[in-house]
Design an enzyme around this catalytic site. Sequence first.
Site, mmCIF file in Angstrom:
data_model
loop_
_atom_site.group_PDB
_atom_site.id
_atom_site.type_symbol
_atom_site.label_atom_id
_atom_site.label_comp_id
_atom_site.label_asym_id
_atom_site.label_seq_id
_atom_site.Cartn_x
_atom_site.Cartn_y
_atom_site.Cartn_z
ATOM 1 N N HIS A 126 0.876 -1.265 0.072
ATOM 2 C CA HIS A 126 0.141 -0.091 0.104
ATOM 3 C C HIS A 126 0.860 1.383 -0.101
ATOM 4 O O HIS A 126 0.330 2.317 -0.268
ATOM 5 C CB HIS A 126 -0.885 0.144 1.212
ATOM 6 C CG HIS A 126 -1.992 -0.976 1.428
ATOM 7 N ND1 HIS A 126 -2.849 -1.149 0.167
ATOM 8 C CD2 HIS A 126 -2.147 -2.014 2.331
ATOM 9 C CE1 HIS A 126 -3.652 -2.180 0.501
ATOM 10 N NE2 HIS A 126 -3.273 -2.675 1.766
ATOM 11 N N ASP A 163 -2.873 -10.665 -2.347
ATOM 12 C CA ASP A 163 -3.430 -10.158 -1.162
ATOM 13 C C ASP A 163 -4.520 -9.596 -1.296
ATOM 14 O O ASP A 163 -4.855 -9.281 -2.344
ATOM 15 C CB ASP A 163 -2.224 -8.970 -0.751
ATOM 16 C CG ASP A 163 -2.688 -8.490 1.025
ATOM 17 O OD1 ASP A 163 -2.292 -8.838 1.651
ATOM 18 O OD2 ASP A 163 -3.648 -7.740 0.887
ATOM 19 N N HIS A 165 -6.395 -7.338 -0.516
ATOM 20 C CA HIS A 165 -6.542 -5.975 -0.692
ATOM 21 C C HIS A 165 -5.696 -5.327 -1.880
ATOM 22 O O HIS A 165 -4.718 -6.108 -2.319
ATOM 23 C CB HIS A 165 -5.885 -5.085 0.461
ATOM 24 C CG HIS A 165 -6.422 -5.355 1.957
ATOM 25 N ND1 HIS A 165 -5.961 -6.119 2.751
ATOM 26 C CD2 HIS A 165 -7.455 -4.781 2.486
ATOM 27 C CE1 HIS A 165 -6.574 -6.252 3.817
ATOM 28 N NE2 HIS A 165 -7.580 -5.336 3.682
ATOM 29 N N ASP A 250 -4.808 -12.752 3.274
ATOM 30 C CA ASP A 250 -5.969 -12.274 3.931
ATOM 31 C C ASP A 250 -7.170 -12.425 2.906
ATOM 32 O O ASP A 250 -8.494 -12.009 3.518
ATOM 33 C CB ASP A 250 -6.024 -10.590 4.512
ATOM 34 C CG ASP A 250 -5.096 -9.994 3.480
ATOM 35 O OD1 ASP A 250 -5.091 -10.322 2.176
ATOM 36 O OD2 ASP A 250 -4.720 -8.806 3.419
HETATM 37 ZN ZN ZN Z 1 -4.145 -7.098 2.982
#
Ligand code: ZN
Length: 312
Positions: A126, A163, A165, A250
């Site tokens: 991120h 991931d 996200h 995740d």
């Molecule tokens: Zn994540």
Amino acid sequence: MKKVGYLYDPVFLEHRPDSFHPENPQRLKAIEKAVDESGLKDYLILIKPEAARKEDILLNHAEEYYNRVEATQEIEFGNFDPDTYFCKDTYRSAMLAAGGCIKAGKMVMEGEIDSAFCAVRPPGHHSEHGYTKGFCIFNNIAILARRLWADYNLERIAILDWDGHHGNGTQHAFYDTERVHYASLHAFPFYPGSGTKNETGTGSGKGYTLNFPLGLGAGDEQFLGPVKEEWLPAMSDYRPEIILVSAGYDAFTADPYVFLDVSPEAISEICRIAKAAAEEYCDGRIVLVLEGGYVLDYIGRAVVEHLKILME
Ligand SMILES: [Zn+2]
């Protein structure tokens, strides 16, 4: 059996919050404990990290931002942003995480090992050019890609981000270049909010960003389908020289921070697919870099499973 590198160091535990935070040292302790107990270490090449140099970090980040992170060594605890904390050891952990990934990537490029798993934190995907985001300080995988690009003159680096996200920082780092192909599977609409299907790159990077936004609650078929039907054909066209993976755990059903419904078997299957693609296109060169994943008794098992897949 393949020569697989495993990067870990207790220094990655020193980045710690002063009160409860989901991204905490217990995650990496769980992974290291599971790898230790698996007996795999007898067969892995254990990699000790070396700190990244400032110039490595500046391959992907603004100097003003680097200086801001470096200055936190004087402060016991604090926050860069509402989600992303630091302590006085964060800078050291982050420099060794980024530098460790570079070391693992170079060992793969030099043929010392076939592939590697980098069990590092703080995570990175991120993190943007000039600021922290979503628990991430330096963008480990983007720095690794830039370093390999510079040192080995690579023209086609593939990054697969599984991931749960969207890896906004990595996407933005390479949005306008054809030298990195970035693909991401992630829950959508959900944090960080980017990663729609029509974000495909710009300029000479047009077509080299591939997003697979998955509806909340999406399961194994929705997770694996796009990888088989779109990512693999994209790799067949792109012919990567190395595959790098933002390996987050995740997307798993029970993860409390992402609302997907993906089984451990499917997350292992995507690892198998990525490894097979690396074997087909780039002599098996693949480096996995840990991102998120918050169910402690799952992430340890998952990393052991993925190391076994790499070793096959
Ligand atoms: Zn994540």
